[in-house]
Motif scaffolding. Structure first.
Motif, short mmCIF file in Angstrom:
data_model
loop_
_atom_site.label_atom_id
_atom_site.label_comp_id
_atom_site.label_asym_id
_atom_site.label_seq_id
_atom_site.Cartn_x
_atom_site.Cartn_y
_atom_site.Cartn_z
N SER A 122 -12.35 12.06 25.31
CA SER A 122 -13.26 12.94 25.97
C SER A 122 -14.57 13.08 25.66
CB SER A 122 -12.76 14.39 26.42
OG SER A 122 -12.53 15.04 25.16
N SER A 123 -14.85 12.26 24.61
CA SER A 123 -16.21 12.18 23.90
C SER A 123 -16.96 11.24 24.68
CB SER A 123 -16.36 11.86 22.37
OG SER A 123 -15.82 10.53 22.46
N TYR A 124 -17.61 11.65 25.88
CA TYR A 124 -18.28 10.85 26.94
C TYR A 124 -19.73 11.49 26.82
CZ TYR A 124 -14.18 8.48 28.78
OH TYR A 124 -13.28 7.90 29.01
N ASP A 125 -20.69 10.73 26.64
CA ASP A 125 -21.97 11.14 26.85
C ASP A 125 -22.44 10.19 27.75
OD1 ASP A 125 -24.89 11.40 26.65
OD2 ASP A 125 -24.76 11.23 24.40
N ALA A 126 -22.90 10.70 28.86
CA ALA A 126 -23.06 9.78 29.95
C ALA A 126 -24.49 8.79 29.82
CB ALA A 126 -23.42 10.48 31.24
N ALA A 127 -25.27 9.63 28.77
CA ALA A 127 -26.66 8.85 28.82
C ALA A 127 -26.30 7.75 27.46
CB ALA A 127 -27.54 9.85 27.95
N ALA B 224 -9.70 -4.71 21.01
CA ALA B 224 -10.52 -3.77 21.55
C ALA B 224 -9.83 -2.57 21.54
CB ALA B 224 -11.16 -4.22 22.91
N LEU B 225 -8.23 -2.52 21.91
CA LEU B 225 -7.81 -1.00 22.04
C LEU B 225 -7.66 -0.37 20.85
CD1 LEU B 225 -5.62 0.67 23.31
CD2 LEU B 225 -3.85 -0.97 22.51
N PHE B 226 -7.72 -0.96 19.67
CA PHE B 226 -7.71 -0.31 18.34
C PHE B 226 -9.28 0.13 18.05
CE2 PHE B 226 -3.42 -2.51 18.02
CZ PHE B 226 -2.69 -1.35 17.75
N VAL B 227 -10.06 -0.89 18.21
CA VAL B 227 -11.37 -0.52 17.78
C VAL B 227 -11.83 0.87 18.78
CG1 VAL B 227 -13.85 -1.18 18.18
CG2 VAL B 227 -11.97 -2.85 17.16
N PHE B 228 -11.71 0.71 20.02
CA PHE B 228 -12.14 1.84 20.92
C PHE B 228 -11.31 2.97 20.64
CE2 PHE B 228 -12.99 -1.25 24.67
CZ PHE B 228 -14.14 -1.52 24.22
N ALA B 229 -10.25 2.87 20.11
CA ALA B 229 -9.41 4.25 19.96
C ALA B 229 -10.02 4.63 18.35
CB ALA B 229 -7.82 3.91 19.68
N GLU B 230 -10.08 4.05 17.43
CA GLU B 230 -10.58 4.23 16.21
C GLU B 230 -11.94 4.72 16.10
OE1 GLU B 230 -9.67 0.72 13.80
OE2 GLU B 230 -7.44 1.04 14.29
N GLN B 231 -12.94 4.20 16.89
CA GLN B 231 -14.42 4.26 16.92
C GLN B 231 -14.61 5.32 17.94
OE1 GLN B 231 -16.66 0.90 16.32
NE2 GLN B 231 -15.35 -0.24 14.78
N GLY B 232 -13.95 5.37 18.97
CA GLY B 232 -14.53 6.29 19.92
C GLY B 232 -15.24 5.14 20.82
N LEU B 233 -15.27 5.24 22.25
CA LEU B 233 -15.66 4.28 23.02
C LEU B 233 -17.29 4.19 22.99
CD1 LEU B 233 -14.84 2.36 25.42
CD2 LEU B 233 -15.05 4.27 26.96
N ALA B 234 -17.74 5.40 22.85
CA ALA B 234 -19.31 5.34 22.90
C ALA B 234 -19.81 4.69 21.43
CB ALA B 234 -19.95 6.81 22.90
N SER B 235 -19.22 4.82 20.50
CA SER B 235 -19.67 4.38 19.10
C SER B 235 -19.26 2.70 19.08
CB SER B 235 -19.01 5.05 18.09
OG SER B 235 -19.62 6.27 18.20
N ALA B 236 -18.11 2.48 19.56
CA ALA B 236 -17.36 1.09 19.31
C ALA B 236 -18.44 -0.18 19.64
CB ALA B 236 -16.32 0.84 20.12
N ARG B 237 -18.60 -1.07 18.84
CA ARG B 237 -19.18 -2.31 19.09
C ARG B 237 -18.90 -3.64 19.35
NH1 ARG B 237 -22.90 -3.80 14.31
NH2 ARG B 237 -20.94 -3.69 13.72
N LEU B 238 -18.97 -4.03 20.27
CA LEU B 238 -18.48 -5.52 20.73
C LEU B 238 -18.41 -6.45 19.71
CD1 LEU B 238 -19.85 -6.13 24.29
CD2 LEU B 238 -17.67 -5.11 23.51
N ALA B 239 -19.39 -6.29 18.60
CA ALA B 239 -19.02 -7.34 17.49
C ALA B 239 -17.98 -6.82 16.57
CB ALA B 239 -20.53 -6.99 16.60
N ASP B 240 -17.64 -5.68 16.47
CA ASP B 240 -16.58 -5.18 15.84
C ASP B 240 -15.29 -5.71 16.58
OD1 ASP B 240 -18.15 -3.91 14.09
OD2 ASP B 240 -18.32 -1.78 15.10
N VAL B 241 -15.29 -5.60 17.66
CA VAL B 241 -14.00 -6.07 18.52
C VAL B 241 -13.84 -7.69 18.22
CG1 VAL B 241 -13.13 -6.43 20.94
CG2 VAL B 241 -14.33 -4.33 20.33
#
Length: 203
Positions: free
Chosen positions: A114-119, A19-36
């Protein structure tokens, strides 16, 4: 039973690492749990056994990684050396880890994302953002304490530890952003590489 507990701990650790690498590489909003799960070589069922959702996984990643990945570096500020020597060791190690340690670089990339999109983000992630802000504030306080110590020990040193600490934190964040783009852009991870920072802040 002991073997089952050990296997569960290994599975959880593998998920946190992935998850650390997937979140960092894809961005938190775009990362999918399936990828993790795929990166960890596990099923989504295994992931959901340990973490209810992305928010829970993200919180666990940040808590685990900050403790295991960054604390050894920050511990350098607590050695018995003079403040300037401690800071030099800390800064050169920071640059070295950014350049050569993929986990350290990924954690800092995620920390400064900082690529947060609250929605677009699941409920609960604002708490993670607050935790990151709190963590960065803690870093600034640690730097301020060291700058304060230096100012007290060195006649003629700048009497503005809070300002020096804020500038140091900005330098740390700036180098982390450079490393996320291309580690080759970083200053050398030696005494010469950090000398301008030390001269500007502590002389």
């Amino acid at each position: 039973m002991r073997k089952t507990a050990e296997e569960a701990a290994q599975t959880r650790a593998a998920l946190l690492e992935a998850a650390l690498f997937v979140f960092a590489e894809q961005g938190l909003a775009s990362a999918r749990l399936a990828d993790v799960a795929q990166r960890a070589g596990l099923t989504r069922g295994a992931l959901y056994y340990h973490f209810a959702d992305k928010s829970a996984l993200y919180a666990a990643v940040m808590e685990h990684s900050w403790a295991t990945v960054t604390e050894p570096v920050w511990d350098l500020l607590s050695s018995g050396e003079p403040p300037e020597e401690r800071l030099r060791a800390f800064l050169t190690t920071w640059l070295h880890r950014l350049r050569h340690d993929a986990r350290f670089r990924a954690l800092l990339t995620l920390t400064l994302d900082s690529s947060y999109d609250a929605a677009a983000l699941p409920a609960g992630l604002p708490e993670g953002r607050a935790a990151k802000a709190s963590g960065l504030a803690d870093w600034q306080l640690r730097l301020e304490a060291l700058c304060d110590e230096h100012a007290a020990a060195a006649p003629g040193a700048p009497a503005a530890p809070a300002s020096a600490a804020a500038n140091l934190l900005a330098w740390l964040c700036g180098t982390a952003l450079l490393a996320a783009t291309d580690p080759a852009l970083l200053p050398p991870d030696d005494a010469e590489g950090v000398a301008p920072v030390l001269r500007g802040l502590l002389s």
